[in-house]
Design a protein around this motif. Structure first.
Motif, PDB file in Angstrom:
ATOM      1  N   ARG A 157       0.836  -1.191   0.000  1.00 37.07           N
ATOM      2  CA  ARG A 157       0.000   0.000   0.000  1.00 37.07           C
ATOM      3  C   ARG A 157       0.879   1.251   0.000  1.00 37.07           C
ATOM      4  N   LEU A 158       0.339   2.320  -0.534  1.00 37.27           N
ATOM      5  CA  LEU A 158       1.000   3.623  -0.483  1.00 37.27           C
ATOM      6  C   LEU A 158       0.469   4.409   0.699  1.00 37.27           C
ATOM      7  N   HIS A 159       1.340   5.195   1.293  1.00 39.95           N
ATOM      8  CA  HIS A 159       0.936   6.089   2.381  1.00 39.95           C
ATOM      9  C   HIS A 159       1.625   7.431   2.159  1.00 39.95           C
TER      10      HIS A 159
ATOM     11  N   ASP B 175       1.311  23.380   1.229  1.00 43.06           N
ATOM     12  CA  ASP B 175       0.481  22.350   0.601  1.00 43.06           C
ATOM     13  C   ASP B 175       1.017  20.953   0.915  1.00 43.06           C
ATOM     14  N   ALA B 176       2.338  20.798   0.857  1.00 41.84           N
ATOM     15  CA  ALA B 176       2.949  19.504   1.131  1.00 41.84           C
ATOM     16  C   ALA B 176       2.722  19.081   2.576  1.00 41.84           C
ATOM     17  N   ALA B 177       2.870  20.032   3.483  1.00 39.65           N
ATOM     18  CA  ALA B 177       2.660  19.728   4.899  1.00 39.65           C
ATOM     19  C   ALA B 177       1.212  19.349   5.163  1.00 39.65           C
ATOM     20  N   GLU B 178       0.281  20.085   4.562  1.00 42.29           N
ATOM     21  CA  GLU B 178      -1.135  19.793   4.764  1.00 42.29           C
ATOM     22  C   GLU B 178      -1.529  18.464   4.140  1.00 42.29           C
TER      23      GLU B 178
ATOM     24  N   TYR C  20       5.212  13.603  -7.864  1.00 39.57           N
ATOM     25  CA  TYR C  20       3.782  13.444  -7.639  1.00 39.57           C
ATOM     26  C   TYR C  20       3.418  13.436  -6.158  1.00 39.57           C
ATOM     27  N   ALA C  21       4.369  13.624  -5.260  1.00 34.90           N
ATOM     28  CA  ALA C  21       4.146  13.358  -3.841  1.00 34.90           C
ATOM     29  C   ALA C  21       2.909  14.054  -3.278  1.00 34.90           C
ATOM     30  N   THR C  22       2.812  15.363  -3.436  1.00 32.85           N
ATOM     31  CA  THR C  22       1.689  16.096  -2.835  1.00 32.85           C
ATOM     32  C   THR C  22       0.379  15.701  -3.480  1.00 32.85           C
TER      33      THR C  22
ATOM     34  N   ALA D 152      -0.615  12.182  -2.380  1.00 31.06           N
ATOM     35  CA  ALA D 152      -1.065  12.211  -0.985  1.00 31.06           C
ATOM     36  C   ALA D 152      -2.504  12.694  -0.882  1.00 31.06           C
ATOM     37  N   GLY D 153      -2.857  13.637  -1.712  1.00 29.14           N
ATOM     38  CA  GLY D 153      -4.249  14.099  -1.743  1.00 29.14           C
ATOM     39  C   GLY D 153      -5.201  12.993  -2.176  1.00 29.14           C
TER      40      GLY D 153
END
Length: 304
Positions: A5-7, A47-50, A295-297, A300-301
């Motif tokens: 799984r991705l987290h 944005d990344a932190a949120e 694609y990280a942020t 994550a969304g």
């Protein structure tokens, strides 16, 4: 029933900060990725932190370069200034990481200083890396990404940091970093001045066992994390490294991998979201504990 799984916390966002920029600059070969100015950089950090990702990896794009990459260890240089900003803005939410390599700062574009013959001088470069490490740690970077592929770089940097009291600054060793064609868009992203190629110090794409040996050497020198780069075309090296490494193993989904997905999706040839998710799942499935990805942020969304 899914095994892998991705987290969001397993994702790290590479970011480019351009010195003196008054507005963000789009990177043509990497749609959606920017060279940030200060304002857009701060917004992207928030944005990344949120989004809840694990961290950011910072790269600097300086306005001037020289043969020894003087801007790399300038406390007020673009990368060190960006690290201070990130640490102050989101240091409690994200692991702030900085690229420790000279290629963005040298006028010849190589990852180290050159000798009289025009070849990279490994040992002279280690001295520059030690100076960079101290500047980045002083600026607030928690993890230093040693991407230059110089022999002995982990030991040299660890010694310099420990002697200066930075005993908790972690080292991410780019151990299995291959001389890949998939770095092409990245060179636009950092305004690379590269003359020639880096095959004398990056790994031959045909050598799997050498990548594993490099990881073992870096671990022996004190690396806290080891890296395989690129990710998608080197899943065998990633899996072999993960099978034996006593420290975490990360992988970098590089600019060319990103660009290929974006180009195919733009033509309607693939389902973008499925392709992005599948590519990252494959990297995790092969053994990566974390993935550096542009694609990280966004991902994550999706996951949240």
């Amino acid at each position: 029933m899914r095994e892998t799984r991705l987290h969001p916390r397993e994702l790290v966002l590479p970011m480019f900060v351009r010195e003196g920029a008054t507005q963000p600059q789009p990177i043509g070969s990497m749609p959606g990725v920017l060279q940030h100015d200060d304002a857009s950089f701060r917004r992207a950090l928030t944005d990344a932190a949120e989004a809840g990702i694990g961290g950011v990896m910072l790269f600097g794009v300086p306005t001037s370069k020289d043969a020894r990459g003087s801007g790399a260890d300038d406390p007020d240089g673009v990368l060190n200034a960006a690290a201070r900003t990130a640490a102050a803005e989101v240091g409690d939410a994200l692991v702030v990481q900085t690229d420790l390599c000279l290629d963005e700062f040298t006028d010849h574009g190589h990852c180290g200083v050159l000798d009289s013959r025009g070849a990279v001088d490994n040992d002279a470069t280690l001295e520059r890396y030690a100076a960079m490490a101290l500047a980045q740690a002083d600026a607030g970077a928690a993890v230093l990404g040693l991407s230059g592929m110089m022999d002995g770089q982990v030991e040299a940097v660890r010694t310099a940091l420990d002697e200066a009291g930075h005993t908790t600054t972690a080292l991410l060793a780019y151990s299995g970093k291959y001389a890949s064609a998939f770095y092409g868009p990245f060179r636009e992203a950092v305004d690379s001045s590269l003359q020639g190629d880096r095959r004398s110090y990056q790994l031959d794409p045909g050598n799997a066992r050498e990548g594993l040996r490099e990881a073992e050497l870096d671990i022996a020198e004190g690396a806290d994390v080891v890296m395989v780069k690129p990710a998608g075309s080197y899943l065998d090296v990633l899996a072999a490294t993960a099978a034996v490494s006593p420290v975490p193993v990360w992988a970098y989904q590089v600019s060319g991998e990103y660009a290929m997905i974006e180009a195919a999706a733009a033509h309607g040839w693939i389902d973008r979201r499925r392709a992005v998710t599948e590519s990252l799942t494959a990297i995790r499935r092969a053994g990566a504990d974390a993935v550096l990805t542009y694609y990280a942020t966004e991902v994550a969304g999706w996951l949240r």
